[in-house]
Design a protein around this motif. Sequence first.
Motif, PDB file in Angstrom:
ATOM      1  N   PRO A 189     -28.328 -56.862 -42.392  1.00  0.00           N
ATOM      2  CA  PRO A 189     -28.282 -55.696 -41.507  1.00  0.00           C
ATOM      3  C   PRO A 189     -29.562 -54.867 -41.593  1.00  0.00           C
ATOM      4  O   PRO A 189     -30.172 -54.763 -42.658  1.00  0.00           O
ATOM      5  CB  PRO A 189     -27.085 -54.897 -42.029  1.00  0.00           C
ATOM      6  N   THR A 190     -29.933 -54.281 -40.470  1.00  0.00           N
ATOM      7  CA  THR A 190     -31.142 -53.457 -40.416  1.00  0.00           C
ATOM      8  C   THR A 190     -30.811 -51.987 -40.603  1.00  0.00           C
ATOM      9  O   THR A 190     -31.649 -51.126 -40.369  1.00  0.00           O
ATOM     10  CB  THR A 190     -31.834 -53.624 -39.050  1.00  0.00           C
ATOM     11  N   THR A 191     -29.593 -51.702 -41.018  1.00  0.00           N
ATOM     12  CA  THR A 191     -29.118 -50.324 -41.007  1.00  0.00           C
ATOM     13  C   THR A 191     -29.762 -49.451 -42.063  1.00  0.00           C
ATOM     14  O   THR A 191     -29.636 -48.235 -42.003  1.00  0.00           O
ATOM     15  CB  THR A 191     -27.596 -50.286 -41.215  1.00  0.00           C
ATOM     16  N   GLY A 192     -30.445 -50.046 -43.009  1.00  0.00           N
ATOM     17  CA  GLY A 192     -31.117 -49.232 -44.019  1.00  0.00           C
ATOM     18  C   GLY A 192     -32.385 -48.604 -43.495  1.00  0.00           C
ATOM     19  O   GLY A 192     -32.930 -47.693 -44.089  1.00  0.00           O
TER      20      GLY A 192
END
Lengths: 96, 545
Positions: free
Chosen positions: A81-84
């Motif tokens: 995921p790129t959510t960081g």
Amino acid sequence: MKTITANRLTDGRVIYRTAEGEWTEDLARAERLADDATAEARLAEAEAEPAIAVGPYLIEIEDDAPGGQKWRREGIRLTGPTTGSTKTVNASRKAA
Amino acid sequence: MYKYDTYDHQMVRERIAEFRDQVERRIDGRLTEDQFKPLRLMNGVYLQLHAYMLRVAIPYGTMNSAQLRVLGRIAREYDKGYGHFTTRTNIQYNWPALTDIPDILDELAAVEMHAIQTSGNCIRNVTTDPFAGAAADELEDGRPWAEIIRQWSTFHPEFTFLPRKFKIAVNGASEDRAGLRVHDIGLQLVKNEAGETGFEVWVGGGQGRTPRLGHRIRDFLEPRDLLSYLTAILRVYNQHGRRDNLYKARIKMLVEAIGPEEFARQTEAEWDEIRDSNLVLPAEEIARIRAFFDEPPAATGSAIPATGRADFAAWLRRNRRDHKVEGLSSVVISLKPIGGTPGDITDVQLEAVADLAEKFGFDEARATPDQNLVLPHVRNSDLEAVFDGLVAAGLATANAGLATDIVACPGLDYCALANARSIPIAQSISNLIEAEGLSDQVGDVTIKIDGCINACGHHHVAHIGVLGVDKRGEEFYQITLGGNFGKDASIGNIVGKGLAGEDVPAAIVRALNTYLEIRNEKERFIDTLRRVGPDAFKESIYAAA
């Protein structure tokens, strides 16, 4: 160039098929399939191994990274995921 | 809170044993994926981009401290240390191994939880007002009715293979915090002229590809008739729903195709056949279920504390709600830290909420359709202690209902159905609004984001909705304006062409600034939008695009 990906049956993790017919989480070790006939033949082999991999399918590879129109989806499958990060949302394909 | 009886325990345990056997047979090859997939889905197990996802049911969003602690332990022991609360008031785990899931289900069963009917074409988790049993504007607590429907619909043999999934909501307050008009069936508790309590029945609402608002098909339904009437609605749907076309299979499409009047006529005709059958709800049974949902005692003399602490005062102003019982308040625990992932919560935070619920909250917490949590019953004299506990846990963001209280589906970062990412867009919007200092100035506004048209993030009913689409491998985002989730529900309209992700936060900030410039005194964003129309906002959204 194409390669075969799937999810591992036991834990769902993203896996790729090697030239030896094994499965790896490392895209660099995955078999590169240059022509469509070979790719389809390898995919048929993978589909015959349902106890290891779920839902194998072909993806495009460009410069050792997922390519084609599904590049972002397959990129997220590869790296997580790129959510960081709030930067990556703004990245175009070139910048990414 | 409802407590499992012998049958509940037995049903759940038998289901886990059955699923454990199914997993074993899948692993050793006796079951193919095609055979196994519908079985795992019936137990809430999806296969997403990176891993399996387990969706755990939280009936009408209600949890106690023991359940919260188990949810935290599962996040720590079987996942990557966090869970994700959904708009259906469930919790999802993004990384469990298939081989661990039967053990996870055992842990859940020990605290009277499960993952049954969190997927598939069946009646899903029944939702209600997250402030049910507490709200000052409540006519009657919706939870006992939601529990009655849960018991009736669980493993209902006639309604296990409906044309499509089916969602029911119950609301007992004057304000609609359950979103009745965007549910397959919405039940509003009302009083008739004789002062008796019953249900207004709404049918045919829903979001997704073709958003529709539900239609009222009955003004008053006696409580005794609740299950027979629901059965009649579902029978009409089950018989005539479009099983041949996935995109037209929801009840909203049937209601639209034949008209709400004809749907009501067919329902009433079916109901006439069964209304006096064994589906009649006995008064004793209603009373038995109601007894599980007692109000907490009044805390006479317990006043909302005056405080010189700016952070506590801000949190009280935004996150506290009036309670029907003297001396109590409800509080919203925001799961929307600035720049965070909407709805995510860590194992440690789940345990912290458990501690606060147990010590100060009459052992109860709720999940909300806005992906937040609520402590429904807190003595006013304990509010500061609750706030301090939330600060320590990183859960004290004072933004309930503000522009940074953003709802977002998991999007392309997790979901196999998504076309575009949602969470990073939410994070960017949240960061920019905070950086611009707009939240408090703007006040009440809803922003909801979806990564595909299935609309799990409810963008259709947001004041400002964002829908991600894929165009030849690039993400674009359509902006919608004018949606609303409440009693005056509305579906938002697309304002124009999609924006690149990098342009969305600034576009929304410009729309919020436009509101600040043209609003009348005490007018909310949605009120201004409805008064002046979308043009001024549209102009600002595309001003620099």
